[in-house]
Design a protein around this motif. Structure first.
Motif, PDB file in Angstrom:
ATOM      1  N   HIS A 176      -4.732   0.258   1.510  1.00  0.00           N
ATOM      2  CA  HIS A 176      -3.969   0.507   0.285  1.00  0.00           C
ATOM      3  C   HIS A 176      -3.963   2.001   0.034  1.00  0.00           C
ATOM      4  CE1 HIS A 176      -4.447  -3.759   0.023  1.00  0.00           C
ATOM      5  NE2 HIS A 176      -5.764  -3.614   0.019  1.00  0.00           N
TER       6      HIS A 176
ATOM      7  N   TYR B 112     -12.466   5.785  -2.948  1.00  0.00           N
ATOM      8  CA  TYR B 112     -11.717   5.838  -1.677  1.00  0.00           C
ATOM      9  C   TYR B 112     -12.623   6.028  -0.457  1.00  0.00           C
ATOM     10  CZ  TYR B 112      -7.719   6.183  -4.727  1.00  0.00           C
ATOM     11  OH  TYR B 112      -6.788   5.910  -5.689  1.00  0.00           O
TER      12      TYR B 112
ATOM     13  N   ASN C 145      -9.325   1.456   0.681  1.00  0.00           N
ATOM     14  CA  ASN C 145      -8.492   2.329  -0.152  1.00  0.00           C
ATOM     15  C   ASN C 145      -8.456   3.729   0.436  1.00  0.00           C
ATOM     16  OD1 ASN C 145      -7.988   0.323  -2.009  1.00  0.00           O
ATOM     17  ND2 ASN C 145      -9.810   0.820  -3.228  1.00  0.00           N
TER      18      ASN C 145
ATOM     19  N   ALA D 212      -6.729   7.668  -0.129  1.00  0.00           N
ATOM     20  CA  ALA D 212      -5.969   8.586  -0.998  1.00  0.00           C
ATOM     21  C   ALA D 212      -5.317   9.670  -0.154  1.00  0.00           C
ATOM     22  CB  ALA D 212      -6.920   9.218  -2.002  1.00  0.00           C
TER      23      ALA D 212
ATOM     24  N   GLN E 283      -2.863   5.414  -1.953  1.00  0.00           N
ATOM     25  CA  GLN E 283      -2.492   5.976  -3.255  1.00  0.00           C
ATOM     26  C   GLN E 283      -2.223   7.458  -3.042  1.00  0.00           C
ATOM     27  OE1 GLN E 283      -2.427   4.111  -6.257  1.00  0.00           O
ATOM     28  NE2 GLN E 283      -1.405   5.964  -7.004  1.00  0.00           N
ATOM     29  N   THR E 284      -1.094   7.954  -3.564  1.00  0.00           N
ATOM     30  CA  THR E 284      -0.800   9.388  -3.369  1.00  0.00           C
ATOM     31  C   THR E 284      -1.136  10.181  -4.630  1.00  0.00           C
ATOM     32  OG1 THR E 284       1.479   9.017  -3.997  1.00  0.00           O
ATOM     33  CG2 THR E 284       1.017   9.026  -1.652  1.00  0.00           C
ATOM     34  N   TYR E 285      -1.551  11.407  -4.424  1.00  0.00           N
ATOM     35  CA  TYR E 285      -1.898  12.322  -5.523  1.00  0.00           C
ATOM     36  C   TYR E 285      -1.285  13.683  -5.234  1.00  0.00           C
ATOM     37  CZ  TYR E 285      -5.506   8.946  -6.910  1.00  0.00           C
ATOM     38  OH  TYR E 285      -6.158   7.822  -7.309  1.00  0.00           O
TER      39      TYR E 285
END
Lengths: 309, 404
Positions: free
Chosen positions: B104, B119, B49, B51, B106-108
């Motif tokens: 994978h 992450y 993961n 980010a 994930q955007t923030y």
């Protein structure tokens, strides 16, 4: 003719050469004698156009060499005191390089190099790197590199230093041949009197940056006149005689030998004074022989120093 | 003069240690880098993961940029989309076939929203990052914007460090492209007022290393020649050459040509070996050869200058100082070891004034297939550098000749 006229060379406070006057005629062999520090190398460097004179000038056939340096340099060959060769190159490559920078034609350089290699006895070593050579071989090649463009004048600065007797003989014969058969003018500096006597017709004696005597060999030797050097063969009392002679002001030099003393005086005639000391002090001698003056004696007489001091 | 050049080559040929320094060492470095790169194949990527924190989203950034630069056409701003690193990373890099299944993303928009224990990798872009890049691309302006940050959490996934290195490399290439591609991009975009694509081949870390290390080691041509000159001075062969009618001017001229040809030979051999054994390719061979030649001329000039300085003031020790410290400093600033712009843009700018920095840029551009017009200023700079060095060297030699 190459002339040095009132040439001086100063380095800050020191005058290495003071008002030097001398000349070299085409085809003659001239010796430049002097002990270390006499200014011989500085004189040769000025002649070779490597350094400029502080005052005075170097002329070729009456014209200052600086007016056409290129032409002058093409007519001279210089054998430096140190080995000035490329150690990583072979003997042949070194010679080829110096022939090329002198713009000797391919055909001519091929012949000249082959002959020079033969003359200096390096045929078997011509393809080997100079760094593998003995001191004598390097000296011979050092000379050959100065001759590759067939100069009219060759300046040799102590070319036989550190050379074995065989190589030395070889070099001397070669220089004599070049001078006599090819009409090459030679300026030769050396510590070795016998070399200078063998090669040179005319001599300049230098000391402390000045020429103190000049002339042909006989003229130079005449400076002392006859009867100034004696060889005393002592049977008994050698040490006593040595001490007594040391006190005599007119005695210039004393050299002990196995069975006696060689006495040199700066006053002529010496014989009477010498015999007076021997008889007065009851020294037993086997004989007193008059010795012919050598250039070494002359040098000692003129400078109070030995040539190899 | 050609006799002197020929002699120098004979001397080089006969001295093995020189070949070790000029050819063998760079080839060993390149081989090692290639092997390190090859070892990556043995590592197995496990599901991970990641980010990505982008404090200002693309739309906001576009609005802000448009507000500050109303003169910029909307079409150009649209094209800016393709120049956004955060988007390229998320939509491009992590979407590649090799990574898409395993990583994978994930955007923030805020870093404090990220639960770090979830992450393996957290990549955060500062608020003004996009705009800084656009300013640089469109207006050739450099700002002091912060760099992206990468946080690694190996407790979550042991492959985090490896992937972090890939991301670093990606960011590095991205920034590198922006830096060296700016001239072409601005020229193509601005006058037309419409989008235009500047296409050039991408460059891998290995390829960058091949060029940068080869360029760095070519500096040693200059120091090697200076060592030879010092030796010529010490063993009096230089004096002998002078007496043999070699002017110090032609001596310097011969050093320029020797340095140029030696550098050209060195670069050609290394790049050919890199091409044959490590798959190093160039987009346009003629342009690459032209770049090699121009760079070699600059090194030829540098060689002549270092030779002249050595003869005028130097000793073997001073050459060692040049080789050990000055060249390494030049290598650092010129980007021969890594992209110095990542530390401070000013370093990279200074580096471009050095032959190795400018040479590296021009060779990378030539390798990637940039148009000659784009590289023209670098070519001119390198040529001028070589000429100025040669002129200074000649002046130094003339002074030395007069002092005799």
């Amino acid at each position: 003719m190459i002339e040095m006229i009132e040439a001086t060379k100063s380095y800050k406070q020191t005058k290495a050469v003071k008002g030097l006057n001398f000349h070299i005629e085409k085809g003659e062999a001239v010796g430049l004698l002097g002990p270390n520090g006499a200014g011989k190398t500085t004189a040769i460097s000025m002649l070779a156009s490597l350094i400029q004179t502080t005052t005075g000038q170097v002329c070729i056939n009456g014209v200052d060499v600086r007016k056409n340096l290129k032409k002058y340099r093409a007519r001279i060959g210089v054998v430096p005191q140190d080995i000035a060769l490329f150690p990583e190159l072979t003997a042949e490559e070194n010679l080829n390089f110096f022939a090329k920078i002198h713009k000797v034609s391919k055909q001519e350089s091929k012949q000249t190099i082959a002959r020079l290699i033969q003359d200096v006895g390096l045929e078997e070593k011509k393809k080997e790197k100079v760094e593998t050579f003995s001191g004598g071989m390097k000296r011979r090649l050092n000379l050959a590199c100065a001759l590759v463009h067939r100069p009219e004048y060759v300046f040799l600065d102590e070319p036989t230093v550190g050379v074995d007797p065989q190589s030395r003989r070889h070099l001397l014969d070669l220089m004599k041949t070049l001078q006599q058969e090819q009409g090459m003018a030679i300026l030769y500096t050396s510590h070795y009197m016998e070399e200078v006597e063998f090669i040179c017709d005319r001599l300049y004696v230098m000391d402390r940056g000045e020429v103190i005597a000049s002339g042909n060999k006989e003229e130079i030797k005449q400076i002392l006149g006859s009867g100034s050097t004696y060889e005393v063969h002592v049977q008994e009392g050698k040490e006593k005689l040595y001490e007594l002679l040391q006190q005599e002001k007119q005695i210039k030099n004393l050299v002990k030998t196995d069975d006696g003393i060689i006495v040199t005086s700066n006053r002529n005639p010496l014989f009477q004074d010498l015999m007076h000391v021997i008889t007065e002090n009851h020294i037993r001698v086997n004989g007193v022989l008059a010795k012919e003056s050598t250039l070494e004696d002359v040098f000692l007489h003129l400078t109070g120093r030995k040539l190899r001091d | 003069m050609w006799a002197l050049v020929q002699k120098e080559f004979l001397s080089f040929k006969a001295t093995r240690s020189i070949w070790l320094l000029l050819l063998l060492v760079p080839l060993i470095v390149i081989t090692v880098i290639h092997m390190i790169g090859g070892n990556e194949d043995g590592w197995q990527l496990q599901s991970m993961n990641v980010a990505v924190v982008d404090e200002r989203q693309l739309d906001d950034a576009l609005e802000s940029f448009a507000a500050r630069h109303p003169e910029v056409d909307r079409a150009i701003l649209t094209s800016a989309n393709s120049l956004s690193l955060p988007d390229s990373l998320v939509d491009g890099f992590f979407h590649t076939d090799e990574l898409a299944d395993m990583i994978h993303v994930q955007t923030y928009t805020r870093l404090n929203e990220v639960d770090v224990s979830d992450y393996a990798l957290i990549i955060s872009f500062p608020q003004d990052y996009r705009e800084m890049v656009w300013e640089r691309v469109f207006f050739d302006e450099t700002t002091d914007a912060r760099q992206p940050e990468i946080r690694v959490n190996v407790e979550v996934n042991e492959g985090a460090t490896e992937v972090a290195e890939w991301v670093e490399q990606f960011i590095f290439y991205y920034q590198f492209h922006v830096a060296i591609g700016e001239d072409g991009a601005v020229e193509d975009y601005m006058p037309a007022g419409e989008t235009a694509e500047v296409e050039y081949e991408s460059i891998s870390m290995f390829e960058y290393s091949v060029v940068s290390f080869t360029v760095f080691f070519s500096l040693y041509v200059a120091s090697t020649m200076a060592n030879f000159a010092i030796r010529d001075k010490q063993n009096l062969t230089l004096d002998r050459m002078v007496v043999s009618n070699v002017t110090l001017g032609s001596f310097i001229g011969s050093r320029v040509w020797t340095g140029t040809m030696l550098t050209l030979g060195q670069l050609t051999v290394i790049f050919t070996i890199a091409g044959l054994f490590f798959g190093f390719k160039v987009a346009s061979l003629p342009v690459f050869i032209l770049a090699l030649s121009v760079f070699s001329l600059a090194i030829g000039g540098l060689s002549a200058l270092i030779v002249a300085l050595s003869l005028a003031y130097g000793t073997e020790q001073s050459i060692s100082v040049i080789s050990s410290f000055i060249f390494v400093a030049m290598g650092l600033l010129g980007g021969n070891f890594f992209d110095t712009a990542m530390i401070a843009p000013i370093f990279a700018q200074i580096g471009q004034f050095m032959p190795n920095g400018s040479g590296l840029t021009v060779l990378l551009q030539a390798k990637q297939g940039f148009a000659i017009q784009t590289m023209a200023s670098s070519f001119v700079y390198l040529l001028l550098f070589g000429i100025v060095c040669t002129l200074i060297a000649s002046a130094l030699m003339r002074r030395k000749e007069q002092r005799r």
